[in-house]
Motif scaffolding. Structure first.
Motif, PDB file in Angstrom:
ATOM      1  N   ASN A 107       0.829  -1.210   0.000  1.00  0.00           N
ATOM      2  CA  ASN A 107       0.000   0.000   0.000  1.00  0.00           C
ATOM      3  C   ASN A 107       0.858   1.252   0.000  1.00  0.00           C
ATOM      4  O   ASN A 107       1.848   1.327   0.708  1.00  0.00           O
ATOM      5  CB  ASN A 107      -0.886   0.032   1.245  1.00  0.00           C
ATOM      6  CG  ASN A 107      -2.219  -0.627   0.957  1.00  0.00           C
ATOM      7  OD1 ASN A 107      -2.713  -0.559  -0.168  1.00  0.00           O
ATOM      8  ND2 ASN A 107      -2.789  -1.284   1.960  1.00  0.00           N
ATOM      9  N   GLY A 108       0.477   2.219  -0.835  1.00  0.00           N
ATOM     10  CA  GLY A 108       1.221   3.470  -0.873  1.00  0.00           C
ATOM     11  C   GLY A 108       2.468   3.417  -1.732  1.00  0.00           C
ATOM     12  O   GLY A 108       3.224   4.388  -1.796  1.00  0.00           O
ATOM     13  N   ALA A 109       2.675   2.297  -2.443  1.00  0.00           N
ATOM     14  CA  ALA A 109       3.893   2.143  -3.257  1.00  0.00           C
ATOM     15  C   ALA A 109       3.876   3.046  -4.487  1.00  0.00           C
ATOM     16  O   ALA A 109       4.924   3.343  -5.060  1.00  0.00           O
ATOM     17  CB  ALA A 109       4.055   0.692  -3.677  1.00  0.00           C
ATOM     18  N   GLY A 110       2.667   3.484  -4.910  1.00  0.00           N
ATOM     19  CA  GLY A 110       2.568   4.344  -6.089  1.00  0.00           C
ATOM     20  C   GLY A 110       1.927   3.647  -7.281  1.00  0.00           C
ATOM     21  O   GLY A 110       1.974   4.149  -8.404  1.00  0.00           O
ATOM     22  N   LYS A 111       1.285   2.501  -7.032  1.00  0.00           N
ATOM     23  CA  LYS A 111       0.692   1.726  -8.126  1.00  0.00           C
ATOM     24  C   LYS A 111      -0.460   2.482  -8.787  1.00  0.00           C
ATOM     25  O   LYS A 111      -0.505   2.598 -10.013  1.00  0.00           O
ATOM     26  CB  LYS A 111       0.169   0.372  -7.612  1.00  0.00           C
ATOM     27  CG  LYS A 111       1.194  -0.486  -6.901  1.00  0.00           C
ATOM     28  CD  LYS A 111       0.601  -1.798  -6.440  1.00  0.00           C
ATOM     29  CE  LYS A 111      -0.539  -1.647  -5.459  1.00  0.00           C
ATOM     30  NZ  LYS A 111      -0.164  -1.128  -4.122  1.00  0.00           N
ATOM     31  N   SER A 112      -1.375   2.982  -7.956  1.00  0.00           N
ATOM     32  CA  SER A 112      -2.529   3.682  -8.532  1.00  0.00           C
ATOM     33  C   SER A 112      -2.079   4.940  -9.261  1.00  0.00           C
ATOM     34  O   SER A 112      -2.631   5.293 -10.310  1.00  0.00           O
ATOM     35  CB  SER A 112      -3.533   4.055  -7.443  1.00  0.00           C
ATOM     36  OG  SER A 112      -4.152   2.897  -6.954  1.00  0.00           O
ATOM     37  N   THR A 113      -1.079   5.614  -8.724  1.00  0.00           N
ATOM     38  CA  THR A 113      -0.553   6.804  -9.394  1.00  0.00           C
ATOM     39  C   THR A 113       0.001   6.412 -10.769  1.00  0.00           C
ATOM     40  O   THR A 113      -0.281   7.074 -11.771  1.00  0.00           O
ATOM     41  CB  THR A 113       0.533   7.461  -8.526  1.00  0.00           C
ATOM     42  OG1 THR A 113       0.001   7.688  -7.225  1.00  0.00           O
ATOM     43  CG2 THR A 113       0.982   8.774  -9.117  1.00  0.00           C
ATOM     44  N   MET A 114       0.750   5.327 -10.822  1.00  0.00           N
ATOM     45  CA  MET A 114       1.296   4.835 -12.096  1.00  0.00           C
ATOM     46  C   MET A 114       0.160   4.519 -13.060  1.00  0.00           C
ATOM     47  O   MET A 114       0.205   4.892 -14.236  1.00  0.00           O
ATOM     48  CB  MET A 114       2.115   3.568 -11.798  1.00  0.00           C
ATOM     49  CG  MET A 114       2.940   3.068 -12.950  1.00  0.00           C
ATOM     50  SD  MET A 114       4.309   4.187 -13.303  1.00  0.00           S
ATOM     51  CE  MET A 114       3.980   4.572 -14.997  1.00  0.00           C
TER      52      MET A 114
HETATM   53  P1  ADP Z   1      -0.845   2.488  -4.135  1.00  0.00           P
HETATM   54  O1  ADP Z   1      -1.882   2.469  -5.179  1.00  0.00           O
HETATM   55  O2  ADP Z   1       0.378   1.681  -4.488  1.00  0.00           O
HETATM   56  O3  ADP Z   1      -1.374   2.074  -2.794  1.00  0.00           O
HETATM   57  P2  ADP Z   1      -0.824   5.343  -4.551  1.00  0.00           P
HETATM   58  O4  ADP Z   1      -0.338   5.532  -5.928  1.00  0.00           O
HETATM   59  O5  ADP Z   1      -2.259   5.448  -4.316  1.00  0.00           O
HETATM   60  O6  ADP Z   1      -0.272   3.966  -3.966  1.00  0.00           O
HETATM   61  O7  ADP Z   1      -0.078   6.381  -3.606  1.00  0.00           O
HETATM   62  C1  ADP Z   1       1.319   6.591  -3.602  1.00  0.00           C
HETATM   63  C2  ADP Z   1       1.621   7.757  -2.697  1.00  0.00           C
HETATM   64  O8  ADP Z   1       1.174   8.969  -3.264  1.00  0.00           O
HETATM   65  C3  ADP Z   1       0.981   7.634  -1.316  1.00  0.00           C
HETATM   66  O9  ADP Z   1       1.890   8.094  -0.350  1.00  0.00           O
HETATM   67  C4  ADP Z   1      -0.226   8.548  -1.443  1.00  0.00           C
HETATM   68  O10 ADP Z   1      -0.540   9.085  -0.172  1.00  0.00           O
HETATM   69  C5  ADP Z   1       0.273   9.618  -2.390  1.00  0.00           C
HETATM   70  N1  ADP Z   1      -0.799  10.177  -3.210  1.00  0.00           N
HETATM   71  C6  ADP Z   1      -1.544   9.482  -4.103  1.00  0.00           C
HETATM   72  N2  ADP Z   1      -2.420  10.291  -4.724  1.00  0.00           N
HETATM   73  C7  ADP Z   1      -2.228  11.535  -4.212  1.00  0.00           C
HETATM   74  C8  ADP Z   1      -2.814  12.821  -4.434  1.00  0.00           C
HETATM   75  N3  ADP Z   1      -3.788  12.983  -5.355  1.00  0.00           N
HETATM   76  N4  ADP Z   1      -2.356  13.864  -3.719  1.00  0.00           N
HETATM   77  C9  ADP Z   1      -1.363  13.703  -2.821  1.00  0.00           C
HETATM   78  N5  ADP Z   1      -0.769  12.547  -2.556  1.00  0.00           N
HETATM   79  C10 ADP Z   1      -1.181  11.458  -3.237  1.00  0.00           C
END
Ligand code: ADP
Ligand code: MG
Length: 598
Positions: free
Chosen positions: A384-391
Motif C-alpha cells: 500500500n502506498g507504493a505508487g501503483k494507482s498513481t502509475m
Molecule cells: P498504491 O496504489 O500503491 O497504494 P498510490 O499511488 O495510491 O499507492 O499512492 C502513492 C503515494 O502517493 C501515497 O503516499 C499517497 O498518499 C500519495 N498520493 C496518491 N495520490 C495523491 C494525491 N492525489 N495527492 C497527494 N498525494 C497522493
C-alpha cells in the motif's frame, strides 16, 4: 435495437386516447389539455436533463420565453409565417442554451442551479424593459399557425398540433435514451472519469442535453405564442420555471411518461386550488404560492421518485417473478463490428520511461521504467502506498505527468488526455467499481463499445441508428457470453454481487476491442471463490492473446497469473522479473511479503 412490445402498445393506446379525448371534453377541458401538453414538453426536457442527466435547471421558462418572443416579434414585425418563426425560435433558443451551457455547465455543485436562477430572473426582466418587445404589455396580434389555407384558430385545432408535437418529442426521447448516445447520457451521474474511459467528454454530453432540453422548451414557447396570440413577460419568470421543475418531479424525473403525468397533476391541481382558495381567503394568489411550496416540500420528502415510480415499482415486482428469468437477448444477425487487426507477437505495446510524479513534496512515482509486450500479462505490484494507482493514472491519462515518457504502440501518449488514450485502445477497469446500478447488464457492457459506433443525439432520437445499435448490442452479448454472464442480460448491474460486477467491468472494457487491458486492483474486496472465478477468466483472456497489465496489491492472486512482475516500493521500482525470481528476492520479501504478510 428492439422497441419493447409493451412500449408500442402503451404509445398506441395513448395516441388513441389523445385523439378521442376532445369528444368528451368541453371548451375548458380542451384548453386545459393544451396547457398540459405545452407544460409536458418543457417537463420532458427536464426529465432528460435533470432526471437522467443529473443537472438541475431553474431556467426552462426563460427558454420558453425566448422562443415565444422570437416568434412573436418576427411574425408581427416582419410578417414572417409562424413556421419561419418556429425555425428562428429553435435556432435562437438553442444558441442561448449553448452559450449559457458553455459558461455554467463546467461549474460543479450548486453553481449550475444558481446560475440558471440568475438567467431565469434576468430574461423576464429583460422582456419587461425592452421597448421593442412591448415592455410589460408584451406583443399582441400574433398570427395563428397556418396549415396551407387553414389557420389553426380554435383550441381544438391547436390541441391536435400540440399533442402531435408532444408525441414526437416523446418518441424522440424514447429512442434517444435507448441508444448509444442514451447509454452515455444515463452514465453522466457516474462521473467524468467513467465517461472518459469510453471516449466521451462529460461536459460535451451535458451541453448537448442542455440544448436538447432548451429545444423542447422552444417548441413549447412557439406553441404558447401562437395559441394565445399574445405574449407578456410574466409567464416566463422564475416562478414558471419552478412550476416546470415541479411537474418533472411530481411525475417522476426518471420517467419520460412522468412529464405528462406531472404536467397534468400540477396544472389540474392548480386549477382546482385557484377555484377553492378564493372561498377560503381573499388573498388567493398569495395562498396559492404557499400551498404549492408546501406540496413541493412534501413531495421531495415522501415521494422523491414521483408518481411514475410507484407505478413502475409494482410492475417490476410482477416482472421479476414471471418474465425476468425467461427474457433473453436475441442477436440481430447484423454483421459484427469491425475489429482491430491482431498485433504481431513481440510488438511493444506499452513502454514507461523514467516516469516521475510528485504530489507537492512527496514523490509518488520515482523514475519508474518498464515495458509490456503483445500477448503478455504483466503484474504491477507493491505494498500500500507504493505508487501503483498513481502509475495506473499516469498510463491512462487521468493524471498529468511531470517527467519521463510513456509510449503506447510506439506513439508518445505522455501528454494525451484520458479520452485520447482510451480511443487508441487502452481499456481499463476501476478499483472502486463504476457501474450504473439501474442500467441492465447488457447496456452496461454495450457502453464499453461506445467508441465503435458513431450515432449521435439526432440520429439516435430519430431512430436512424438501428443497424449500428444492433451491432453494438450483439457485441455486448458476445462479451457477456465470453465472461459467462449470458442469461442475466436484463438484470440491473447493481443487483450483481461485487465479484460479478468486477467481471462485468472487464466485459465492458473488452467490448471496446482493446489492445491493452489495464485492471486496477481487480481482486480487492473479493471473496476467495470470487477471486478464483476472476483468475480463471483472466487466464482465459490471456490464452486468447489479449495483452493485460494488472495493478494489484494481493501478491498471491497475481503470482499464478502473470508472465512478469514489476514490483514497486516507496514510488520506485524495486525489481522486475518472473514470479519465481520475485518470490525469491530478498528485497521483495523485506518490503512486501514479510512486512504485510500478504
Ligand atoms: P498504491 O496504489 O500503491 O497504494 P498510490 O499511488 O495510491 O499507492 O499512492 C502513492 C503515494 O502517493 C501515497 O503516499 C499517497 O498518499 C500519495 N498520493 C496518491 N495520490 C495523491 C494525491 N492525489 N495527492 C497527494 N498525494 C497522493
Ligand atoms: Mg491503489
Amino acid at each position: 435495437m428492439k422497441t419493447s412490445l409493451r412500449s408500442v402498445v402503451v404509445f398506441i393506446l395513448g395516441a388513441l386516447f389523445i385523439l378521442g379525448l376532445p369528444w368528451f371534453l368541453g371548451k375548458f377541458g380542451i384548453s386545459l389539455m393544451n396547457d398540459i401538453g405545452i407544460g409536458a414538453l418543457v417537463a420532458l426536457g427536464l426529465v432528460l436533463l435533470t432526471g437522467v442527466g443529473g443537472a438541475t435547471s431553474f431556467g426552462q421558462a426563460a427558454f420558453v420565453g425566448v422562443a415565444a418572443y422570437t416568434t412573436a416579434y418576427l411574425t408581427t414585425h416582419f410578417d414572417l409565417s409562424a413556421w419561419m418563426g418556429l425555425l428562428a425560435a429553435i435556432l435562437i433558443t438553442a444558441t442561448c442554451a449553448l452559450i449559457i451551457g458553455c459558461i455554467t455547465l463546467r461549474l460543479g455543485g450548486h453553481f449550475l442551479p444558481l446560475s440558471t436562477i440568475a438567467w431565469g430572473l434576468s430574461i423576464s426582466l429583460l422582456f419587461g424593459n425592452m421597448d421593442m418587445l412591448g415592455r410589460n404589455t408584451g406583443i399582441t396580434n400574433i398570427p395563428p399557425v397556418s396549415l396551407g389555407n387553414v389557420a389553426l384558430l380554435s383550441p381544438l385545432q391547436m390541441y391536435y398540433l400540440i399533442w402531435l408535437l408532444v408525441g414526437l418529442a416523446l418518441l424522440f426521447s424514447y429512442y434517444l435514451l435507448r441508444s448509444r448516445a442514451g447509454r452515455v447520457i444515463r452514465s453522466l451521474r457516474g462521473g467524468s472519469v467513467l465517461l472518459a474511459s469510453v471516449g466521451e467528454d462529460a461536459f460535451v454530453v451535458r451541453l448537448k442535453l442542455f440544448v436538447t432540453a432548451a429545444v423542447f422548451a422552444a417548441l413549447a414557447g412557439w406553441l404558447y405564442a401562437h395559441m394565445n396570440r399574445f405574449v407578456s413577460p410574466s409567464p416566463f419568470d422564475l416562478h414558471a420555471s419552478i412550476n416546470y421543475l415541479l411537474m418533472a418531479i411530481l411525475g417522476g424525473v426518471g420517467f419520460l411518461s412522468g412529464a405528462l403525468v406531472g404536467a397534468a397533476g400540477v396544472l389540474i391541481s392548480k386549477n382546482y386550488i385557484q377555484d377553492v382558495l378564493p372561498l377560503v381567503s381573499s388573498r388567493g394568489g398569495q395562498l396559492e404560492a404557499i400551498v404549492f411550496s408546501a406540496l413541493f416540500i412534501l413531495l421531495l420528502h415522501f415521494a422523491r421518485g414521483g408518481i411514475m415510480s410507484f407505478v413502475a415499482k409494482r410492475k417490476r415486482v410482477s416482472q421479476q417473478s414471471v418474465t425476468a428469468d425467461k427474457k433473453r437477448y436475441q442477436p440481430s444477425g447484423e454483421p459484427p463490428l469491425t475489429e482491430r487487426a491482431p498485433l504481431a507477437a513481440g510488438t511493444q505495446v506499452l513502454s514507461v520511461d523514467g516516469v516521475v510524479r510528485r504530489f507537492g513534496g512527496l514523490v509518488a512515482v520515482n523514475n519508474v521504467s518498464f515495458t509490456v509486450t503483445a500477448g503478455e500479462i504483466v503484474g504491477l505490484i507493491g505494498p500500500n502506498g507504493a505508487g501503483k494507482s498513481t502509475m495506473f493514472n499516469l498510463i491512462t491519462g487521468v493524471l498529468g505527468k511531470t517527467e519521463g515518457r510513456i509510449h503506447f504502440l510506439g506513439e508518445d501518449v505522455t501528454h494525451k488526455s484520458q479520452r485520447q488514450i482510451a480511443r487508441m485502445g487502452v481499456a481499463r477497469t476501476f478499483q472502486h467499481v463504476k457501474l450504473r446500478p439501474a442500467m441492465s447488464v447488457l447496456d452496461s457492457v454495450a457502453l464499453g463499445a461506445n467508441m465503435r459506433g458513431s450515432a449521435g443525439f439526432i440520429r439516435s432520437g430519430l431512430g436512424l441508428n438501428r443497424a449500428e445499435e444492433n451491432r453494438i448490442l450483439d457485441q455486448a452479448y458476445k462479451q457477456l457470453q465470453r465472461i459467462g454472464l449470458e442469461g442475466s442480460e436484463y438484470t440491473p448491474a447493481g443487483k450483481l454481487p461485487l465479484g460479478l460486477q468486477r467481471i462485468l467491468e472487464i466485459a465492458r472494457a473488452l467490448a471496446s476491442d482493446p489492445v491493452l487491458l489495464i485492471l486496477d486492483e481487480p481482486a480487492a474486496g473479493l471473496r476467495k471463490h470470487e477471486k478464483e472465478v476472476l483468475a480463471t477468466l483472466l487466464r482465459q483472456l490471456k490464452a486468447e492473446g489479449l495483452t493485460i497489465l494488472i495493478v494489484e496489491h494481493d501478491m498471491d492472486f497475481v503470482m499464478k497469473l502473470v508472465d512478469r512482475l514489476v514490483v514497486m516500493n516507496f514510488g520506485a521500482k524495486l525489481i522486475e522479473g518472473s514470479p519465481q525470481q520475485v518470490r525469491a528476492d530478498k528485497k521483495v520479501q523485506d518490503a512486501y511479503l514479510g512486512g504485510t504478510g500478504e
